[in-house]
Design a protein around this motif. Structure first.
Motif, PDB file in Angstrom:
ATOM      1  N   ALA A  83      -9.007   1.766 -11.509  1.00 20.68           N
ATOM      2  CA  ALA A  83      -8.592   0.700 -12.429  1.00 20.68           C
ATOM      3  C   ALA A  83      -8.826  -0.678 -11.837  1.00 20.68           C
ATOM      4  CB  ALA A  83      -7.114   0.873 -12.778  1.00 20.68           C
ATOM      5  N   GLU A  84      -8.884  -0.772 -10.512  1.00 21.20           N
ATOM      6  CA  GLU A  84      -9.085  -2.083  -9.877  1.00 21.20           C
ATOM      7  C   GLU A  84     -10.466  -2.659 -10.176  1.00 21.20           C
ATOM      8  OE1 GLU A  84     -10.932   0.816  -7.069  1.00 21.20           O
ATOM      9  OE2 GLU A  84      -9.119   0.767  -8.312  1.00 21.20           O
TER      10      GLU A  84
ATOM     11  N   PRO B 288       0.806  -1.233   0.000  1.00 22.73           N
ATOM     12  CA  PRO B 288       0.000   0.000   0.000  1.00 22.73           C
ATOM     13  C   PRO B 288       0.832   1.272   0.000  1.00 22.73           C
ATOM     14  CG  PRO B 288      -0.046  -1.062   2.165  1.00 22.73           C
ATOM     15  CD  PRO B 288       0.608  -2.030   1.229  1.00 22.73           C
ATOM     16  N   GLY B 289       2.076   1.185   0.465  1.00 16.98           N
ATOM     17  CA  GLY B 289       2.911   2.380   0.472  1.00 16.98           C
ATOM     18  C   GLY B 289       3.364   2.832  -0.893  1.00 16.98           C
TER      19      GLY B 289
ATOM     20  N   LYS C 120      -1.854   7.006   1.551  1.00 17.40           N
ATOM     21  CA  LYS C 120      -2.021   5.733   0.864  1.00 17.40           C
ATOM     22  C   LYS C 120      -3.459   5.617   0.371  1.00 17.40           C
ATOM     23  CE  LYS C 120       1.280   3.599   4.052  1.00 17.40           C
ATOM     24  NZ  LYS C 120       1.492   2.504   5.055  1.00 17.40           N
ATOM     25  N   HIS C 121      -3.619   5.139  -0.864  1.00 14.07           N
ATOM     26  CA  HIS C 121      -4.942   5.045  -1.485  1.00 14.07           C
ATOM     27  C   HIS C 121      -5.361   3.589  -1.631  1.00 14.07           C
ATOM     28  CE1 HIS C 121      -5.507   9.299  -2.945  1.00 14.07           C
ATOM     29  NE2 HIS C 121      -4.220   9.319  -2.601  1.00 14.07           N
ATOM     30  N   ALA C 122      -6.633   3.332  -1.316  1.00 18.00           N
ATOM     31  CA  ALA C 122      -7.185   1.998  -1.545  1.00 18.00           C
ATOM     32  C   ALA C 122      -7.522   1.813  -3.013  1.00 18.00           C
ATOM     33  CB  ALA C 122      -8.428   1.783  -0.687  1.00 18.00           C
TER      34      ALA C 122
ATOM     35  N   THR D 146      -2.363   7.908  -8.738  1.00 10.73           N
ATOM     36  CA  THR D 146      -1.655   7.382  -7.566  1.00 10.73           C
ATOM     37  C   THR D 146      -0.420   6.573  -7.958  1.00 10.73           C
ATOM     38  OG1 THR D 146      -3.119   5.438  -7.553  1.00 10.73           O
ATOM     39  CG2 THR D 146      -3.756   7.321  -6.179  1.00 10.73           C
ATOM     40  N   LEU D 147      -0.324   6.139  -9.200  1.00 13.84           N
ATOM     41  CA  LEU D 147       0.860   5.444  -9.733  1.00 13.84           C
ATOM     42  C   LEU D 147       0.793   5.536 -11.249  1.00 13.84           C
ATOM     43  CD1 LEU D 147       2.542   2.223  -8.523  1.00 13.84           C
ATOM     44  CD2 LEU D 147       1.999   2.423 -10.936  1.00 13.84           C
TER      45      LEU D 147
END
Length: 421
Positions: free
Chosen positions: A303-304, A264-265, A279-281, A336-337
């Protein structure tokens, strides 16, 4: 006749300044109400401002590339009525991409005239062989002394001896108007000046700030994507045009969605001024996209939740909007990434720059067929691809980054596990 002062309106979102990137009008032109006046840029979104009245332009008070404050005078209108000031509501992002920067031509000095020896030469001397530029002429010491006393530069004398060696006869011909070298005119060096404005300036400023503030480190690992490529080809062949064509990216996005809950980091944003790691879920993937105006990063949100084909459709739509300049501010923020890929130009390895305030970026290199040793089976051809990932060393340790990449690699090398909970 009256004059109206038109000031830069409040664009919203707390914007205090904006950069003028292009004028659509010129002094003396009559514009109609709602026709485009000027493009300004805030962050990465271009905003088109329209005319609030029908009037003649009498002054433009900013040049492309200049940053102006909200409330400052942009231009002056001339109307048949009374003068004063005029304001408009906050405009919406323009679909127009930033214009190509103006180019300034630079004059080039003419080449110097041919150099001649002090001795007289004939009006039309026979052509002499050329000595390579910078090559020292070959001659005996006695010939060099004769040439020095006669004031003849040997570099301009043609040599008829072995390997172009200058003989006494060659020097005699030069002294009596025979063959001499004439220096070639230097090639023109045309310098083109291109102002760095608009999106290109924003990219430059952001990259400089990111590299200055974030201690990057990169981790590169090869991945055997033979099975994944076989699966991708089979799915595309099976569904044909009935479903969107699958590239590698939807599989990588799914692999990230399966991997990041364990790390998660890395699906996080770091506020270094406040000293807070958020941190994002949810996984909001930035898709680095090359456009005619420069590199932008539209965001694939949640995207999940997407299957392969929904992911492929969304990525294609985001990339198309970015290349056509239709991306709004909301499309370009909040990732987030980030994933960056150069496709077939991906090279063997890269060191991608983190899309701050994110803490990680995953780079995709090209796929190549390489011989791989299989226990008991010798060398076999396999499709190998490198992943080049960069991390923010302030909040990500090298061991954690390595574990993350190895877990991601395991999902990509065994693609069936992407669909098994």
């Amino acid at each position: 006749m009256g004059r109206i002062s038109f000031k830069l309106p409040d664009i919203g979102e707390g914007i205090a300044t904006a950069e003028v990137t292009a004028w659509h009008v010129k002094v003396g032109e009559v514009v109609r109400e709602d026709s485009p006046l000027v493009d300004v840029m805030t962050d990465k979104a271009t905003v088109e401002i329209s005319a609030p009245v029908t009037a003649r332009i009498v002054a433009l008070n900013a040049t492309p590339g200049e940053t102006v404050a909200v409330g400052s005078e942009l231009l002056v209108f001339e109307t048949d009525g009374e003068g004063g000031e005029v304001s408009v509501a906050a405009p919406a992002p323009s679909p127009s991409p930033p214009p190509e920067p103006a180019r300034a031509e630079v004059a080039v000095e003419p080449p110097p005239p041919p150099v001649s020896v002090s001795a007289p030469v004939s009006a039309d001397p026979p052509p002499a062989p050329r000595r390579a530029p910078g090559t020292r002429p070959l001659a005996a010491p006695s010939i060099r002394r004769r040439a020095y006393e006669a004031g003849v530069p040997l570099q301009f004398v043609a040599g008829s001896g072995l390997e172009g060696r200058i003989t006494h006869a060659d020097l005699d011909r030069a002294l009596t108007g025979g063959e001499v070298f004439r220096p070639q005119a230097p090639p023109e060096d045309v310098v083109e000046e291109m102002p760095v404005i608009g999106l290109r300036r924003k990219i430059a400023e952001r990259m400089q700030d990111t590299k200055r503030r974030i201690p990057h480190f990169s981790y590169i690992e090869e991945v055997d994507v033979t099975a994944l490529e076989d699966l991708r080809a089979a799915l595309n062949a099976r569904h044909g045009k009935a479903r969107p064509r699958l590239t590698l990216l939807p599989f990588l996005v799914r692999a990230l969605a399966r991997t990041l809950p364990e790390f998660p980091g890395l699906n996080a944003r770091y506020d270094d001024e406040a000293g807070v790691l958020r941190k994002h879920a949810a996984l909001h993937v930035g898709i680095a996209t090359q456009t005619p105006a420069g590199l932008v990063v539209p965001v694939l949100r949640h995207a999940e939740r997407l299957d392969l084909w929904a992911c492929a459709t969304a990525i294609a739509a985001l990339a198309e909007a970015a290349r056509e300049g239709r991306s709004g501010r909301e499309d370009l923020t909040g990732s987030t990434l980030t994933i960056t890929s150069l496709g077939a130009l991906g090279g063997l390895a890269t060191t991608p720059v983190i899309n701050a305030p994110e803490v990680a970026i995953v780079g995709v290199n090209k796929i190549a067929v390489r011989p791989v040793y299989v226990e008991g089976g010798g060398f076999v051809p396999r499709k190998i691809m490198n992943l080049s990932s960069s991390f923010d060393h302030r909040v990500v340790d090298g061991f954690v980054a390595a574990e993350f990449v190895q877990r991601l690699r395991s999902f990509l090398e065994q693609p069936a596990t992407l669909f098994v909970e």
